[in-house]
Design an enzyme around this catalytic site. Structure first.
Site, PDB file in Angstrom:
ATOM      1  N   ASP A   1       2.280  -8.792  13.198  1.00 24.42           N
ATOM      2  CA  ASP A   1       2.306  -9.183  11.643  1.00 24.42           C
ATOM      3  C   ASP A   1       3.232  -8.664  10.904  1.00 24.42           C
ATOM      4  O   ASP A   1       3.939  -7.552  11.542  1.00 24.42           O
ATOM      5  CB  ASP A   1       0.807  -9.128  11.081  1.00 24.42           C
ATOM      6  CG  ASP A   1       0.416  -7.599  10.835  1.00 24.42           C
ATOM      7  OD1 ASP A   1       1.192  -6.701  10.989  1.00 24.42           O
ATOM      8  OD2 ASP A   1      -0.709  -7.461  10.189  1.00 24.42           O
TER       9      ASP A   1
ATOM     10  N   GLU B   1      -8.303 -15.405  11.294  1.00 28.96           N
ATOM     11  CA  GLU B   1      -6.955 -15.689  11.173  1.00 28.96           C
ATOM     12  C   GLU B   1      -6.305 -16.701  10.248  1.00 28.96           C
ATOM     13  O   GLU B   1      -5.447 -16.356   9.933  1.00 28.96           O
ATOM     14  CB  GLU B   1      -6.617 -15.705  12.888  1.00 28.96           C
ATOM     15  CG  GLU B   1      -6.862 -14.490  13.436  1.00 28.96           C
ATOM     16  CD  GLU B   1      -5.982 -13.411  12.954  1.00 28.96           C
ATOM     17  OE1 GLU B   1      -5.217 -13.311  12.428  1.00 28.96           O
ATOM     18  OE2 GLU B   1      -6.742 -12.083  13.433  1.00 28.96           O
TER      19      GLU B   1
ATOM     20  N   TYR C   1       1.458 -16.567  16.292  1.00 31.25           N
ATOM     21  CA  TYR C   1       1.072 -15.164  15.838  1.00 31.25           C
ATOM     22  C   TYR C   1      -0.585 -15.753  16.017  1.00 31.25           C
ATOM     23  O   TYR C   1      -1.298 -14.758  16.578  1.00 31.25           O
ATOM     24  CB  TYR C   1       1.125 -14.981  14.349  1.00 31.25           C
ATOM     25  CG  TYR C   1       0.123 -14.019  13.734  1.00 31.25           C
ATOM     26  CD1 TYR C   1       0.416 -12.650  14.265  1.00 31.25           C
ATOM     27  CD2 TYR C   1      -0.909 -14.184  13.071  1.00 31.25           C
ATOM     28  CE1 TYR C   1      -0.396 -11.831  13.816  1.00 31.25           C
ATOM     29  CE2 TYR C   1      -1.788 -13.309  12.631  1.00 31.25           C
ATOM     30  CZ  TYR C   1      -1.693 -11.904  12.985  1.00 31.25           C
ATOM     31  OH  TYR C   1      -2.567 -11.071  12.790  1.00 31.25           O
TER      32      TYR C   1
END
Length: 296
Positions: free
Chosen positions: A141, A40, A123
């Site tokens: 996203d 990520e 996120y």
């Protein structure tokens, strides 16, 4: 599935994802939460094709947070190579140290604990909680936002991001169970990345084409607000910073300012880029002005 009805969206997308998902290495069942966290960090503003080999090399070298934390941050920056935005390497190193110090070397599984780690924003925290631990959190996203805008709102583009609005939109679509929600988060991203693309959507193979509000409306052009376009890279301070970082990664020793003069012809811009790197902690200046990667 009728248009504008979100109830059965996951019932279509989740089975589609089971056979359409790209075999990305961080999606494998045996990967650790640490490996998901690394992916990520790397995937922020960087294409999957560039991330995959760097992720595999990183996990092979540092399979745990403790392994990375035991090395100086300079090694993280050097291993980051040309993924871009190298502050992410520093943040990931610091996050590894924090995981060791606060959580016994195990990546935490709650949003609050994840958000407290260096470099982990809303996120990334939700993505790790959902994909590494199977928690029911909306993960949004750019690709997900585009799918929601087209399928549910009938818009060609999602417009500028809004964390609160985007999370609420995705929350309304999530299935009730943790397992189905985890798959749906990934399926919506995958649809946007491979089918419902920004420039050339492949509506002929889209599993939710019959329910797409944008398709049903005749593909109207987007007339809403737009996000500010990113400035040109060529000739920018970002480019100069990248050139300086390339020299520092390759040197394995302090680099004199005079040596860096050949990197960029505009001395004032070069000095501005160097000052920014020092301010960001990506470079350290010695008493003689020579620059090196951070070592502590």
């Amino acid at each position: 599935m009728p248009r504008s009805d979100p109830a059965d969206l996951a019932a279509v997308l989740n089975p589609w994802f089971a056979h359409a998902a790209r075999p990305l290495p961080w999606r494998a069942a045996e990967v650790s939460p640490w490996a998901v966290l690394v992916s990520e960090f790397m995937l922020q503003q960087t294409q999957v094709a560039r991330v995959a080999p760097r992720w595999e090399a990183w996990i092979a070298r540092w399979p745990t947070p403790a392994a990375l934390a035991a090395e100086p941050p300079a090694e993280a920056v050097r291993a980051w190579d040309r993924l871009g935005y190298p502050r992410r390497a520093l943040w990931l190193h610091r996050a590894a140290v924090e995981i060791v110090e606060r959580h016994g070397g195990e990546v935490p599984d709650t949003l609050d604990d994840l958000l407290a780690l260096q470099g982990v924003g809303p996120y990334t925290a939700r993505a790790v909680a959902a994909f590494a631990f199977g928690r029911r959190h909306p993960v949004v996203d750019t690709n997900t936002r585009r799918v929601i805008a087209r399928a549910m709102l009938g818009q060609a583009e999602p417009g500028p991001p809004s964390t609160a609005r985007d999370l609420a939109s995705m929350s309304a679509l999530l299935p009730a169970s943790d397992a189905a929600a985890r798959v749906f988060n990934a399926a919506a991203m995958e649809l946007g990345a491979t089918v419902c693309t920004a420039r050339s959507p492949r509506c002929d193979v889209c599993p939710i084409a019959a329910a797409c509000a944008w398709r049903g409306a005749g593909y109207p052009s987007y007339a809403g607000p737009r996000r500010t376009a990113q400035s040109r890279f060529e000739g920018s301070d970002r480019q100069v910073r990248g050139l300086v970082m390339r020299e520092l990664r390759a040197a394995h020793r302090p680099v004199a300012r005079g040596e860096l003069g050949a990197v960029w012809p505009d001395a004032a811009q070069l000095e501005r880029a160097i000052a920014g790197l020092v301010d960001d902690g990506l470079a350290v200046a010695g008493d003689d002005g020579a620059l090196a990667l951070p070592d502590a």
